[in-house]
Scaffold this motif. Structure first.
Motif, PDB file in Angstrom:
ATOM      1  N   ILE A  74     -52.298 -19.984  15.142  1.00  0.00           N
ATOM      2  CA  ILE A  74     -52.014 -20.932  14.070  1.00  0.00           C
ATOM      3  C   ILE A  74     -53.341 -21.466  13.549  1.00  0.00           C
ATOM      4  N   ARG A  75     -53.589 -21.263  12.284  1.00  0.00           N
ATOM      5  CA  ARG A  75     -54.865 -21.631  11.691  1.00  0.00           C
ATOM      6  C   ARG A  75     -55.078 -23.150  11.749  1.00  0.00           C
ATOM      7  N   ASN A  76     -56.228 -23.542  12.308  1.00  0.00           N
ATOM      8  CA  ASN A  76     -56.633 -24.954  12.356  1.00  0.00           C
ATOM      9  C   ASN A  76     -55.678 -25.831  13.170  1.00  0.00           C
ATOM     10  N   ARG A  77     -54.932 -25.240  14.100  1.00  0.00           N
ATOM     11  CA  ARG A  77     -54.018 -26.039  14.928  1.00  0.00           C
ATOM     12  C   ARG A  77     -54.217 -25.691  16.405  1.00  0.00           C
ATOM     13  N   THR A 112     -48.820 -26.794  19.917  1.00  0.00           N
ATOM     14  CA  THR A 112     -49.782 -27.549  19.104  1.00  0.00           C
ATOM     15  C   THR A 112     -50.069 -28.941  19.665  1.00  0.00           C
ATOM     16  N   SER A 151     -54.844 -15.073  12.327  1.00  0.00           N
ATOM     17  CA  SER A 151     -54.375 -16.462  12.212  1.00  0.00           C
ATOM     18  C   SER A 151     -53.619 -16.645  10.894  1.00  0.00           C
ATOM     19  N   PHE A 152     -52.580 -17.490  10.939  1.00  0.00           N
ATOM     20  CA  PHE A 152     -51.788 -17.777   9.751  1.00  0.00           C
ATOM     21  C   PHE A 152     -51.606 -19.288   9.618  1.00  0.00           C
ATOM     22  N   PRO A 153     -51.295 -19.758   8.405  1.00  0.00           N
ATOM     23  CA  PRO A 153     -51.104 -21.204   8.195  1.00  0.00           C
ATOM     24  C   PRO A 153     -49.945 -21.761   9.014  1.00  0.00           C
ATOM     25  N   TYR A 154     -50.054 -23.042   9.310  1.00  0.00           N
ATOM     26  CA  TYR A 154     -49.061 -23.730  10.138  1.00  0.00           C
ATOM     27  C   TYR A 154     -47.668 -23.644   9.534  1.00  0.00           C
ATOM     28  N   TYR A 155     -47.538 -23.726   8.195  1.00  0.00           N
ATOM     29  CA  TYR A 155     -46.207 -23.808   7.593  1.00  0.00           C
ATOM     30  C   TYR A 155     -45.377 -22.551   7.865  1.00  0.00           C
TER      31      TYR A 155
END
Length: 318
Positions: free
Chosen positions: A187-190, A282, A248-252
């Motif tokens: 998860i990107r940035n999480r 997370t 990695s992919f966005p959280y949403y």
């Protein structure tokens, strides 16, 4: 002669613990109403349901253990009410009553759960609980039940952290399988950090707690230090396999998958992602291990060794 009674010895932790004590040459029996995972463990197995108080008393009296490790429990999160987890409370009470009738026990270890507190909550003391699941509440009740008893032998409570390794199942077997299948995504940035425990380190820790000359505290988390960043751990497993780091992919995107998993769960369909699992992925959850390490010392296996042992086990047990 050391005689060790293990309840729940057919489960994940129990299978490894039976192996460990048998190799050490101790006399061991496993009380469980499930067949052992390993055929070689049939010799140690006694088919006993902890809710059958008379059967528990009979086998405890016959074996007269010097040491006890109580692992047997319902551990899933699917129960709807506290009564669904009566093996954790009534089953524990039946074992305690059986042990009261013999005079041979020197020390007993009772396995609770880190979920007596919600993920991310660090307890301020042994009686600080913050359970948010019915399973966690049942383990809280178990701990309080043990404390109310006037036990005539040394005892302590362990709270295993997120344990993984040979003979594991959901969720961390699924985690390794997804990395193996190149279906694991970060998860990107999480990024988050948690206390995990490699099972072969855990059984050594349990052994040392069981036979330590003196234990000052009553509660010990079982796990490895330092804690792991879950995404770094994913990358380490991929590297050990010779893979590229997972994308990695966005959280949403994960949030949408979790909501879908929640809906499928309501109709009895399992899905690899739910809101509960996403929150766990997370949320930092670094648990206190200082009192454990004062007794057990550093972990036996490094992270790199643990990953390789686990991958070899998966390969040999497809």
């Amino acid at each position: 002669m050391i005689r060790i009674l293990i309840t729940g010895g057919s489960g994940f932790i129990g299978t490894n613990l039976v192996d460990h004590f048998a190799v050490l040459g101790h006399t061991v029996i496993n009380l469980d109403d499930n067949v052992p995972k390993k055929k070689e463990h049939q010799v140690y197995w006694r088919n006993v349901d902890l809710l059958n108080a008379q059967a528990v008393k009979q086998i405890v009296k016959e074996f007269s253990p010097t040491h006890v490790v109580h692992l047997a429990a319902r551990t899933d999160l699917n129960g709807k009410q506290l009564g669904d987890y009566k093996v954790n409370t009534l089953g524990t009470n039946n074992l305690l009553e059986a042990l009261d009738e013999i005079q041979t026990v020197q020390r007993a270890i009772f396995a609770s759960s880190m979920l007596v507190c919600r993920p991310g909550y660090i307890p301020t003391g042994e009686l600080d609980f913050a359970a948010t699941t019915i399973y966690g509440q049942s383990k809280k009740e178990m701990e309080l039940l043990i404390r109310k008893k006037n036990l005539l032998y040394d005892w302590l409570i362990i709270r295993p952290t997120s344990m993984w390794g040979p003979w594991f199942e959901t969720p961390y077997k699924d985690f390794f399988d997804r990395v193996l299948a190149k279906k694991m995504f970060n998860i990107r940035n999480r990024s988050c950090t948690k206390t995990y425990g490699f099972i072969l380190n855990g059984v050594v820790q349990i052994e040392k707690l069981l036979f330590a000359k003196q234990v000052e505290d009553k509660v010990y988390y079982i796990g490895d230090a330092p804690p792991l960043n879950i995404f770094n751990w994913t990358n380490d497993i991929a590297t050990a396999l010779g893979y590229k780091k997972p994308p990695s992919f966005p959280y949403y995107i994960f949030k949408m998958a979790a909501l879908s998993g929640d809906m499928l769960q309501t109709i009895g369909i399992n899905f690899p992602m739910t809101s509960f699992r996403l929150k766990n992925m997370t949320t930092n959850n670094i648990l206190p291990l200082d009192n454990l390490y004062k007794i057990t010392g550093a972990s036996t296996y490094s992270l790199e060794e643990a990953i390789q042992i686990t991958l070899n086990w998966i390969k040999n047990n497809k």
